[in-house]
Write an enzyme that holds these catalytic residues in place. Structure first.
Site, PDB file in Angstrom:
ATOM      1  N   TYR A 138       0.815  -1.221   0.000  1.00 11.63           N
ATOM      2  CA  TYR A 138       0.000   0.000   0.000  1.00 11.63           C
ATOM      3  C   TYR A 138       0.849   1.272   0.000  1.00 11.63           C
ATOM      4  O   TYR A 138       0.342   2.360  -0.280  1.00 11.63           O
ATOM      5  CB  TYR A 138      -0.947   0.025   1.210  1.00 11.63           C
ATOM      6  CG  TYR A 138      -1.972  -1.095   1.236  1.00 11.63           C
ATOM      7  CD1 TYR A 138      -2.135  -1.943   0.153  1.00 11.63           C
ATOM      8  CD2 TYR A 138      -2.770  -1.308   2.348  1.00 11.63           C
ATOM      9  CE1 TYR A 138      -3.058  -2.978   0.174  1.00 11.63           C
ATOM     10  CE2 TYR A 138      -3.705  -2.335   2.380  1.00 11.63           C
ATOM     11  CZ  TYR A 138      -3.833  -3.165   1.282  1.00 11.63           C
ATOM     12  OH  TYR A 138      -4.754  -4.187   1.316  1.00 11.63           O
ATOM     13  N   LYS A 180       3.891 -15.280   2.725  1.00 11.94           N
ATOM     14  CA  LYS A 180       3.777 -16.076   1.494  1.00 11.94           C
ATOM     15  C   LYS A 180       5.218 -16.386   1.066  1.00 11.94           C
ATOM     16  O   LYS A 180       5.667 -16.031  -0.029  1.00 11.94           O
ATOM     17  CB  LYS A 180       2.999 -15.257   0.440  1.00 11.94           C
ATOM     18  CG  LYS A 180       2.621 -16.025  -0.801  1.00 11.94           C
ATOM     19  CD  LYS A 180       1.510 -17.031  -0.585  1.00 11.94           C
ATOM     20  CE  LYS A 180       1.197 -17.772  -1.871  1.00 11.94           C
ATOM     21  NZ  LYS A 180       0.345 -18.955  -1.656  1.00 11.94           N
ATOM     22  N   ASP A 229      -2.609 -18.132   2.526  1.00 19.27           N
ATOM     23  CA  ASP A 229      -3.799 -18.820   1.999  1.00 19.27           C
ATOM     24  C   ASP A 229      -4.296 -19.862   2.996  1.00 19.27           C
ATOM     25  O   ASP A 229      -5.504 -20.013   3.217  1.00 19.27           O
ATOM     26  CB  ASP A 229      -3.538 -19.438   0.608  1.00 19.27           C
ATOM     27  CG  ASP A 229      -2.143 -20.023   0.456  1.00 19.27           C
ATOM     28  OD1 ASP A 229      -1.318 -19.859   1.381  1.00 19.27           O
ATOM     29  OD2 ASP A 229      -1.872 -20.665  -0.575  1.00 19.27           O
ATOM     30  N   ASP A 281      -4.777  -6.621   6.368  1.00 11.37           N
ATOM     31  CA  ASP A 281      -6.000  -5.909   6.005  1.00 11.37           C
ATOM     32  C   ASP A 281      -7.115  -6.939   5.753  1.00 11.37           C
ATOM     33  O   ASP A 281      -8.233  -6.837   6.283  1.00 11.37           O
ATOM     34  CB  ASP A 281      -5.715  -5.090   4.729  1.00 11.37           C
ATOM     35  CG  ASP A 281      -6.843  -4.165   4.353  1.00 11.37           C
ATOM     36  OD1 ASP A 281      -7.783  -4.029   5.149  1.00 11.37           O
ATOM     37  OD2 ASP A 281      -6.795  -3.577   3.255  1.00 11.37           O
ATOM     38  N   ASP A 311     -10.270  -8.357   8.619  1.00 10.67           N
ATOM     39  CA  ASP A 311     -11.704  -8.258   8.299  1.00 10.67           C
ATOM     40  C   ASP A 311     -12.365  -9.637   8.375  1.00 10.67           C
ATOM     41  O   ASP A 311     -13.495  -9.769   8.859  1.00 10.67           O
ATOM     42  CB  ASP A 311     -11.909  -7.680   6.893  1.00 10.67           C
ATOM     43  CG  ASP A 311     -12.139  -6.175   6.945  1.00 10.67           C
ATOM     44  OD1 ASP A 311     -11.865  -5.587   8.008  1.00 10.67           O
ATOM     45  OD2 ASP A 311     -12.581  -5.600   5.943  1.00 10.67           O
TER      46      ASP A 311
END
Ligand code: NAD
Length: 360
Positions: free
Chosen positions: A146, A195, A227, A251, A255
């Protein structure tokens, strides 16, 4: 102890829920012999209306001079409020970005806890939810994808977009240290999510987390691919204590973790810098649809105040008292409208604050 706290009531339900959090903090101060010194500042729409900008330099200076910041929520109805006719840098949310930057808040903490009494709101199958869960997502907030360089270019007659993901060792180390420190205050387990089978930034993440882990022999560490973590959150959320991860993964996962609790009005959050300073706020927004009606659930903000006592002031006993009062009030059958179910006693925002104070 004297606690200097800057409060940002903000917009919508913000002033109502912050008022309840202040009330509960005063009750804690009375019981444990502390003194609360609250100073309010304006941010978001309230500041636009009064000062013409979403956050003034004077307000930032006041926040910086405090020990911690407690926030309600900012913003209005994004379709109808005149604030959203302003250019993006003048809108309410710009205040939030400005204060995060000014206070160098790089670590975001979002707990996800399933209250036994609210288990029916959990969207998971009962055979999974009956084990309960109590986890905290620790997300790096100021680096990664980001904040990397980005551009869109034309190549071979078509558009091509490029985003870059960078992390330095020092950025990873400081968030990892926070993660292990916070795990020490909990069940002493860190799940670092990356990852590393694909990304270089994740391989550096894993190496640096392992180096930091060596300084915390009392905290167990495991590594999980993002994942797999997304799957495990809905398959077996009870396995997690602290999930430590980079900006974008955090992020998404935070959520997902919030959603499996099923109760948005109960979810607290904190953003910390490398000292004890932090900004504490509920995970939800300013709920303009129910503002001014004394029906909002103040518990997310009150639990954020408990996090503030625990992480900025090391007042664990006092934080425990707030969390115990929340559990007790739910056990006693009191609910605000958002978490109401048949047979319970429906109460408003200020009544919920009073009930919590009584239990403290
Ligand atoms: P929201 O979280 O404000 O509301 C979503 C739904 O949940 C609404 O129906 C609302 O009534 C309900 N709700 C939220 N909190 C509640 C509470 N404590 N008690 C009872 N019900 C509650 O999200 P939104 O409607 O998408 O956003 C409204 C405004 O909030 C927007 O301006 C948005 O930008 C802003 N926002 C601010 C923050 C922040 O300040 N950090 C975070 C998210 C959204």
């Amino acid at each position: 102890m004297v606690l200097n706290i800057t409060c940002i009531p903000g917009d919508g339900i913000g002033p109502e829920i912050v008022a309840q959090a202040k009330k509960v903090l005063e009750a804690v101060a009375k019981k444990y012999g502390h003194e609360m010194k609250f100073t309010d500042i304006l941010m978001g729409g309230a500041s636009i209306d009064a000062c013409g900008e979403p956050l003034t330099d004077e307000a930032i200076a006041t926040a910086k001079a405090a020990d911690a910041v407690l926030m309600g929520s900012i913003g209005g109805n994004t379709s109808t409020s005149p604030w959203y006719k302003l250019p993006p840098e003048k809108r309410p949310e710009a205040g939030l970005l400005k204060i995060r930057k000014a206070l160098n808040l790089f670590a975001n903490l979002r707990p996800a806890y399933l209250y036994e009494e609210l288990a029916a709101a959990c969207p998971l199958k009962e055979e999974i939810s009956k084990a309960g869960f109590d986890m905290l997502i620790m997300r790096e907030l100021t680096g990664g994808l980001y904040f990397g360089e980005r551009k869109t270019i034309e190549e071979n007659g078509e558009l091509k977009a490029i985003d870059t993901l960078t992390y330095s060792e020092s950025e990873i180390r400081r968030i990892a240290i926070k993660g292990f420190e916070i795990a020490r205050k909990r069940r002493k387990k860190v799940t670092s999510v990356d990852k590393a089978n694909v990304l270089d930034s994740s391989r550096l993440w894993r190496k640096t987390v392992n180096e930091v882990a060596a300084d915390y022999p009392d905290v167990s560490v495991e590594h999980m691919l993002v994942d797999n973590c997304a799957m495990q959150l809905v398959k077996d959320p009870a396995q997690f204590d602290v999930i430590l991860t980079e900006n974008m993964f955090g992020d998404i996962l935070s959520d997902e973790a919030s959603m499996v609790t099923g109760s948005i009005g109960m979810l607290s959050s904190a953003s910390l810098n490398d000292s004890k300073f932090g900004l504490y706020e509920p995970s939800h927004g300013s709920a303009p649809d129910i503002a001014g009606q004394d029906i909002a659930n103040p518990i997310a903000t009150i639990l954020s105040a408990a996090m503030m006592l625990r992480y900025s002031f090391d007042l664990d006993k006092e934080a425990d008292a707030i969390e115990a009062a929340v559990r007790q009030v739910l056990k006693d059958g009191y609910r605000t409208g958002d978490i109401y179910s048949e047979g319970m006693t429906k109460v408003g925002c200020s009544k919920m604050g009073d009930l919590l104070c009584e239990r403290i």
